[in-house]
Design an enzyme around this catalytic site. Structure first.
Site, PDB file in Angstrom:
ATOM      1  N   ASP A  18       1.013  -1.083  -0.299  1.00 47.07           N
ATOM      2  CA  ASP A  18      -0.070  -0.211  -0.181  1.00 47.07           C
ATOM      3  C   ASP A  18       0.646   1.220  -0.122  1.00 47.07           C
ATOM      4  OD1 ASP A  18       0.748   0.342   2.895  1.00 47.07           O
ATOM      5  OD2 ASP A  18      -0.755  -1.239   3.390  1.00 47.07           O
ATOM      6  N   ASP A  30       1.171   5.175   0.862  1.00 49.23           N
ATOM      7  CA  ASP A  30       0.910   6.864   1.897  1.00 49.23           C
ATOM      8  C   ASP A  30       1.297   7.533   1.219  1.00 49.23           C
ATOM      9  OD1 ASP A  30      -0.034   5.008   3.798  1.00 49.23           O
ATOM     10  OD2 ASP A  30       1.039   4.790   5.223  1.00 49.23           O
ATOM     11  N   ASP A  48       9.143   7.450  13.104  1.00 47.67           N
ATOM     12  CA  ASP A  48       9.931   6.489  14.390  1.00 47.67           C
ATOM     13  C   ASP A  48      10.989   6.603  14.225  1.00 47.67           C
ATOM     14  OD1 ASP A  48       9.095   5.368  11.874  1.00 47.67           O
ATOM     15  OD2 ASP A  48       7.201   3.796  13.338  1.00 47.67           O
TER      16      ASP A  48
END
Length: 463
Positions: free
Chosen positions: A77, A79, A153
């Site tokens: 996928d 983003d 992160d």
């Protein structure tokens, strides 16, 4: 005065770094340096970037997609991150909706594909609401690309790919860490883990997936903070645990989880399962075959995975119930009920998965004593093939006859005519008739043609 105040707010929102963030100079890599093949990029993700760019906004593909593209893998996928607010993004697309409370973003829908689009975030400067452990409960303070990179992160996830210019923007030396297969957190590890304990699980998953290592400073606080995993919402924990087990290197993941004490929050039953007779072998077989499917690009069913992980417990209770004189099928139903009652809440397994797990389990006794007239009904059940795969696991671990398990798998793989023949041969075998006689008997039962039927009828006397 009011106009000046608004202008100052907008500049602070989108153009100024947070007061506690040092100015970081971005490295810009061109195609020949990062090696991303644009043909592997989703056309819909490129479309989102194009539209936002045409509207005067910045837009980049981010996160795991960029990581996989640099490694030469095709992402599952995509983003997108942008300096447009969620409301502005939604206004640019006909099929788009804003989701999320803690972290507001936009789902831009293109048929079956969803491009998740987020606005650049900034450090909260104390504005974010947190719980008593430091976990962020609301994260909608918008900022610049540089600030957004600082609050991601890990360095290997803080890479921004512009599909229009084919440039990668890197604020934290993430490309170098990625090529070294090194997982390094951005900022102070303890603070970042308290903000979101799932980051500890992600560190383990990325290291296992990349066959790499966790940077020592990043790894150091994990054991001490492992108990914070219990504060994560169940649904999010289920999703992250499933990603761990379907990363393509699940066995390494689970070993690392146990070493760090993180399995107590994600798979608390693991120690119990491994203590059961044959438990470790069964778990290792399950995860090894799951890894093999992932590497071949095949899908993995959460229902099958959890049915396998819980099977040793179910089997122990099943045998105990039989020893207490319960009928075998009733004993299995009670065993499944007990295990699911104990584990479903801990593992956050959804009802639809537990239903499938029961079907897989409840078909196992029927494999042991096949009744020919019932086999056709078994093959018509939705989870029949999954149950046969499960039987193969049981055979590989030594708890079921491998020849008989292969017969069931052959039955699942063959067509209707093949199924008919196999079932008829089984029926004759159970009656003690040799296979050659069974074939002869089957041929005799074939329907005769209308012409032969007519010839066989006695002539009617009309005199």
């Amino acid at each position: 005065m009011i106009k000046s105040t608004i202008k100052s707010f907008v500049n602070r929102l989108f153009n100024s770094p947070a007061s506690d963030t040092k100015k970081t100079k971005a490295r810009v890599y061109h195609q020949e340096q990062h090696g991303i093949d644009r043909r592997l990029v989703s056309r819909n993700a490129i479309k989102v970037c194009e539209v936002l760019n045409q509207k005067g906004f910045q837009a980049f593909i981010v996160g795991g997609a960029v990581r996989d593209l640099i490694l030469g893998l095709e992402p599952k996928d995509f983003d997108v991150a942008t300096n447009a607010t969620p409301e502005a993004v939604r206004a640019c697309f006909r099929r788009a909706r804003i989701i999320g409370r803690r972290f507001q973003l936009v789902h831009v829908v293109f048929g079956p594909e969803i491009i998740e689009t987020s606005t650049f975030r900034a450090n909260s400067n104390g504005q974010n609401k947190t719980d008593e452990h430091g976990r962020i409960l609301n994260d909608n303070v918008f900022g610049t690309q540089e600030e957004d990179a600082a609050r991601r992160d890990f360095t290997l996830n803080a890479l921004y790919y512009d599909p229009l210019t084919e440039q990668v923007i890197d604020y934290h030396n993430g490309l170098s860490d990625l090529r070294k297969h090194l997982v390094r957190i951005i900022g102070d590890p303890e603070t970042r883990y308290r903000e979101d304990p799932v980051r500890m699980l992600r560190a383990v998953r990325f290291a296992a997936k990349l066959n790499g290592t966790i940077e020592p400073h990043t790894k150091e606080p994990i054991k001490q903070l492992a108990e914070l995993i219990s504060n994560v919402p169940d649904s999010r924990l289920f999703d992250e645990t499933l990603k761990l087990m379907t990363c393509g290197n699940a066995l390494a993941c689970l070993k690392q989880l146990r070493e760090e004490g993180l399995h107590e929050g994600t798979l608390p039953l693991l120690d119990v399962v491994l203590k059961q007779p044959g438990g470790q072998k069964f778990v290792e077989l399950t995860l090894d075959r799951t890894d093999h499917r992932v590497r071949l690009g095949k899908s993995v069913s959460p229902s099958f995975l959890y049915a396998a992980l819980l099977w040793r417990l179910v089997d122990v209770y099943w045998k105990r119930n039989i020893a207490q004189k319960e009928p075998p099928m009733q004993a299995l139903i009670h065993a499944a009920d007990q295990v699911l009652e104990d584990q479903v809440h801990k593992l956050a397994i959804q009802r639809r998965h537990t239903t499938d797990m029961r079907e897989i389990w409840f078909m196992q006794p029927r494999f042991e004593r096949p009744v020919p007239r019932q086999i056709w009904k078994m093959t018509e059940q939705p989870r029949f093939r999954a149950a046969c795969d499960f039987l193969q696991l049981r055979a590989a671990s030594g708890e079921f006859d491998s020849v008989q398990a292969q017969w069931w798998m052959d039955l699942a793989d063959t067509d209707a005519a093949g199924k008919t023949q196999m079932i008829e041969e089984l029926a004759q075998k159970q009656k003690g008739m040799p296979a050659t006689s069974a074939n002869t008997a089957r041929k005799r039962r074939k329907r005769r043609s209308p012409a032969r039927k007519k010839a066989a009828l006695p002539q009617q006397d009309i005199s």
